[in-house]
Every structure is written in C-alpha cells, then in structure tokens.
Enzyme design. Structure first.
Site, mmCIF file in Angstrom:
data_model
loop_
_atom_site.group_PDB
_atom_site.id
_atom_site.type_symbol
_atom_site.label_atom_id
_atom_site.label_comp_id
_atom_site.label_asym_id
_atom_site.label_seq_id
_atom_site.Cartn_x
_atom_site.Cartn_y
_atom_site.Cartn_z
ATOM 1 N N LYS A 98 37.741 38.876 43.304
ATOM 2 C CA LYS A 98 36.631 39.285 41.951
ATOM 3 C C LYS A 98 37.181 38.626 40.870
ATOM 4 O O LYS A 98 36.308 38.086 40.006
ATOM 5 C CB LYS A 98 36.966 41.096 41.891
ATOM 6 C CG LYS A 98 35.975 41.617 42.956
ATOM 7 C CD LYS A 98 35.959 42.880 42.573
ATOM 8 C CE LYS A 98 35.135 43.909 43.491
ATOM 9 N NZ LYS A 98 35.147 45.360 43.080
ATOM 10 N N ARG A 99 38.622 38.655 40.820
ATOM 11 C CA ARG A 99 38.932 37.719 39.418
ATOM 12 C C ARG A 99 38.730 36.290 39.147
ATOM 13 O O ARG A 99 38.672 35.910 38.363
ATOM 14 C CB ARG A 99 40.495 37.951 39.265
ATOM 15 C CG ARG A 99 41.440 37.394 40.449
ATOM 16 C CD ARG A 99 42.916 37.686 40.199
ATOM 17 N NE ARG A 99 43.829 37.171 41.332
ATOM 18 C CZ ARG A 99 44.208 36.045 41.325
ATOM 19 N NH1 ARG A 99 44.169 35.290 40.091
ATOM 20 N NH2 ARG A 99 45.109 35.750 42.339
#
Length: 468
Positions: free
Chosen positions: A239-240
């Site tokens: 996600k990052r």
C-alpha cells in the site's frame, strides 16, 4: 483450438495493481489470438470472501475496460461439480480420505521441524480402510511419490519439481468445500482454459495441479507465470508504494487507458515504444516478450503517461470525465465555462484530472480567497488606473472571446507604457486569487464576463483600501 484465458481473483480484498496487470496480460493474449477471456471468482474462502470485494473487482475491470466473454463464474455455485470429481478420484484410488485431526497434524509438523525436516503430511492415511467414528474426513490427493513433474512455462522455461517434495495435499475440506488447488484445475478443465497466465508466486503451486490433472486424464494448459511487481525501493509492492484499490487511481484523476498503458510495460516491451493505443496493445502483445525478471512500480512514470493521455485525449471525452470529478467534489460546474474549454486550457498543465479540477476551481463560483503575498506584490497603487481601464473596456466588449480580451489588454498595456505581463499578473491575481493560470486572455475567457468584472471591482477596491 480456441485460445481461452481466465482471470480468477479471490474476493478477499480490493482489486490492486498486480491483479489488473495479470488480468490485462490474460485479456491481451486472448484478444491477440482471437480467443476468449473468462472471469472466475474464486470465493471458496468463505471466511474472507465478501460481496463488497466481488463488486470492487467488477467495478475495477469495468473502469479499465477489460471485458470478459464468460462470467463472472463463482466457485461456490459449483460445489456439486467438485464433489462429483472428488468421488470419481476416490473410486479410482487417486484420492483418499484422511481422518487426521488438526491437533495431530500440528504435532507431527512441529516434530518434523524439530528434526530439521521439511514439514509435510506423512501419508499415514493412504492405506486406511476403516473410518474413524465421529470424525468427518478431508479428501487428499495421492501424489506420485517418485519421479518429477516439469512445468513448461512460457516465461520461465521448463521448471522441474521432484515429486518426493510434494506431499498429499487436501482436495476437499471436511465441510465439503474444495481447496484452491482442486477447484482451480476442475474449473480450468471445464471452462476449456488453454493458457493459465498468473503471477509467479503461483509457480510452486503448478506442479501439484499438473499432477492432479494428469491423474484425472485432463489436458494440461500452457502456463505463463508473470514476474512480480516490486515497489520503487525494490521491496514487495504494498500500500505504501501505491498497491491500493485500482479505483483509487480513478478517484485521483488517472485515465483508465493510461493505467493500462503503464501496466502493459511492467514486464513486457515492444522495442522502445512507450505509448500504446488499446488496438496496438492487442496487435503487438505476445508472451514471448514478457521478461522473467521482476518489474518496479514507478509512480512518476505512471503520472507521465497519464499526462500524455490528457494532452492528446479527445476533448469531449475528457470533459465528461472532468465533470464526474467535479460532481464528486460537489462543484457547480453548470454555472461556469464549458468543460471542454477547461480541458483545452489545462491539458498541458495537468498531470491528473484532479489537478485540472483544483487548478480551474476559480472559474466556477466564488474565489475562496486571494493569496495575501500575491496581493501585496501585484495589487498596488501603480496598477490602479490600468485596472480601471481594463474593467471599463472589457465591460464594453460585444464579444467575450480570447482574441477580443487580448486586444483590450494589449491596448491598455501600450497606453500605460507597461509590458503585457505587468498587466497580466495583477489581473491573474484579481480573478483567480493566485499567480498561476493559463495565459491571461485564456483565463479571463474561462472566468467569464460577469465574474471577471466583479472580481476586478473587488481588486480595485482592495487597492483603494491599501494605498501602500
């Protein structure tokens, strides 16, 4: 033979970058070969599968335009078929019932690990004939104990696996629900899947599935395991890094055609070409050009490609997309300039449609506020009379057009002995609230006569209240 591929996501979360890339490559291969593309929902994980995730998958595929010829087929609707095949395997002796409890299996696994062995099922129920009272068994595959199975992969080449390292995996759980390995091969066979294109994290699953197919006398499809997508730092994409719901990119103002163009280049290439139309992707795509090495997700490259599509895209379609973003923001676009005019003004300045919305907000409704630093620098007494002349002459225009506005501004600048920019920048601050916008004549044309004159009046009044 009709080439048939499939995309088979598990509905345990959103549709992310890696999933869309897999779906795209499967779709392109089928379309390139004049074949079929099937959507299958692998929802046998009943604890984690959700209807919301299924809808997110369908919405994501619809956004990027990957249409399917069959589906969505849901595995939970096919339980009787899996039970039928499992019973056939039991009768043939290629599968058997296992009565080992979870606790027993865990204890044996711990003992194997303690001895430094590879933990695996020890096969003790292979020869069991009598059931265990009160225990509902699972069904296991009787994996070959000798020899090897070779996975013939269109990306990685031939990959051999020793059968001695493959244990007797569970085909059907005690509740009657099939495991991933079993349902997948039955579905692929029943649906006529000729080519299985999926992530290379599945490569080690494939020899088990090949063995089951051969035990059933079913054709083995061709396999292509796609390289992993890494983040910019070389770590697994998360996600990052941007591995979010694909629909979040839609919300951020990315175009679906730009997203597909970017994803097709993650592991595949055609010379040095960077920009591909959908038709070109279909015509040129071939699995032989897929690189076996992992690819890196580059947000800056995605943004650059999106900007290329905004710069070259059809103005009417872009205006329609822009309207959707304005609607989600609650902007009253009907009271502003034509949206295709906004597209023309900002297509070379905006990276995303959200950029375009934010940058052009001054043309719709009231200005939220004028930047104080810009006002101190540009709304000064020396510009007061030129601004009054601009206000007077713009108000007298019979036609509100870029050309007519330019002529007025050029005339006032010449008469005042000022450069065009010396008029343009105070005007920009007055009508947009800031110092950045398209050329000032384009900007005023977008803002419209009434708003321009009203904001000029406010700027003139501001100078009067702040004489320096």
């Amino acid at each position: 033979m009709t080439v048939t591929t499939r995309f088979a996501p598990s509905p345990t979360g959103y549709l992310h970058i890696g999933g869309v890339r897999t779906a795209l490559f499967s779709w392109l291969f089928a379309r390139h070969r004049g074949g079929r593309f099937v959507l299958r929902i692998e929802d046998t994980d009943r604890e984690r599968s959700t209807e919301a995730s299924i809808q997110a998958i369908l919405d994501g595929l619809e956004w990027v335009g990957l249409d399917y010829d069959e589906g969505p087929v849901r595995q939970m609707d096919r339980l009787p078929r899996y039970a039928e095949v499992a019973e056939t395997m039991l009768r043939a002796g290629t599968a058997y019932r296992c009565y080992c409890s979870h606790e027993e299996l865990e204890a044996r696994r711990a003992a194997q690990v303690a001895r430094g062995e590879n933990p695996r099922y020890d096969g003790r129920c292979r020869s069991r004939r009598e059931p265990v009272p009160g225990v509902t068994p699972v069904i296991r595959f009787r994996n070959p104990s000798a020899g090897e199975v070779v996975v013939r992969d269109m990306v990685h080449g031939d990959v051999p696996f020793d059968n001695a390292n493959l244990d007797d995996l569970i085909l059907v759980r005690s509740d009657g629900v099939p495991t991933f390995h079993f349902s997948v091969i039955i579905d692929d066979a029943d649906m006529g899947i000729t080519h299985v294109i999926r992530g290379d994290d599945h490569l080690t699953n494939t020899p088990r599935q090949v063995n089951i197919l051969q035990a059933l006398g079913l054709p083995v499809p061709e396999y292509a395991h796609l390289p992993m997508i890494l983040g910019p730092d070389g770590a697994r994409l998360s996600k990052r890094h941007g591995s979010v719901n694909i629909l979040e990119y839609r919300e951020q103002g990315y175009l679906p055609e730009a997203m597909l163009n970017y994803l097709v280049r993650l592991g595949w290439s055609h010379g040095d070409q960077e920009i591909f139309t959908r038709e070109e992707m279909i015509r040129l795509f071939d699995l032989s050009a897929v690189n076996a090495a992992a690819s890196r997700f580059d947000p800056a490259k995605l943004a650059w490609i999106n900007q290329q599509y905004i710069m070259s895209g059809d103005r009417v379609r872009l205006a329609t997309c822009l309207r959707g973003h304005m609607d989600r923001r609650g902007m009253h676009w009907r009271g502003g300039p034509p949206l295709d005019a906004v597209v023309d003004a900002y297509r070379e300045r905006a990276v995303t449609l959200e950029d375009m919305v934010a940058a052009s907000a001054y043309a719709f409704g009231d200005i939220v506020g004028i930047d104080e630093k810009a006002a101190r620098k540009h709304l000064v007494p020396a510009i007061l009379n030129p601004l009054r002349q601009v206000h007077l002459r713009l108000g007298a225009l019979s036609e509100w057009s870029r050309e007519a506005i330019h002529d007025v501004l050029a005339g006032v600048a010449t008469e005042a002995g000022l450069g065009f920019g010396k008029i343009g920048q105070p005007l920009r601050v007055a009508v947009t609230g800031g110092t950045v916008s398209p050329p000032i004549d384009v900007t005023l044309a977008l803002v419209g006569r009434a708003r321009t004159l009203s904001r000029l009046e406010d700027a003139i009044a501001h100078i009067g209240r702040n004489p320096g």
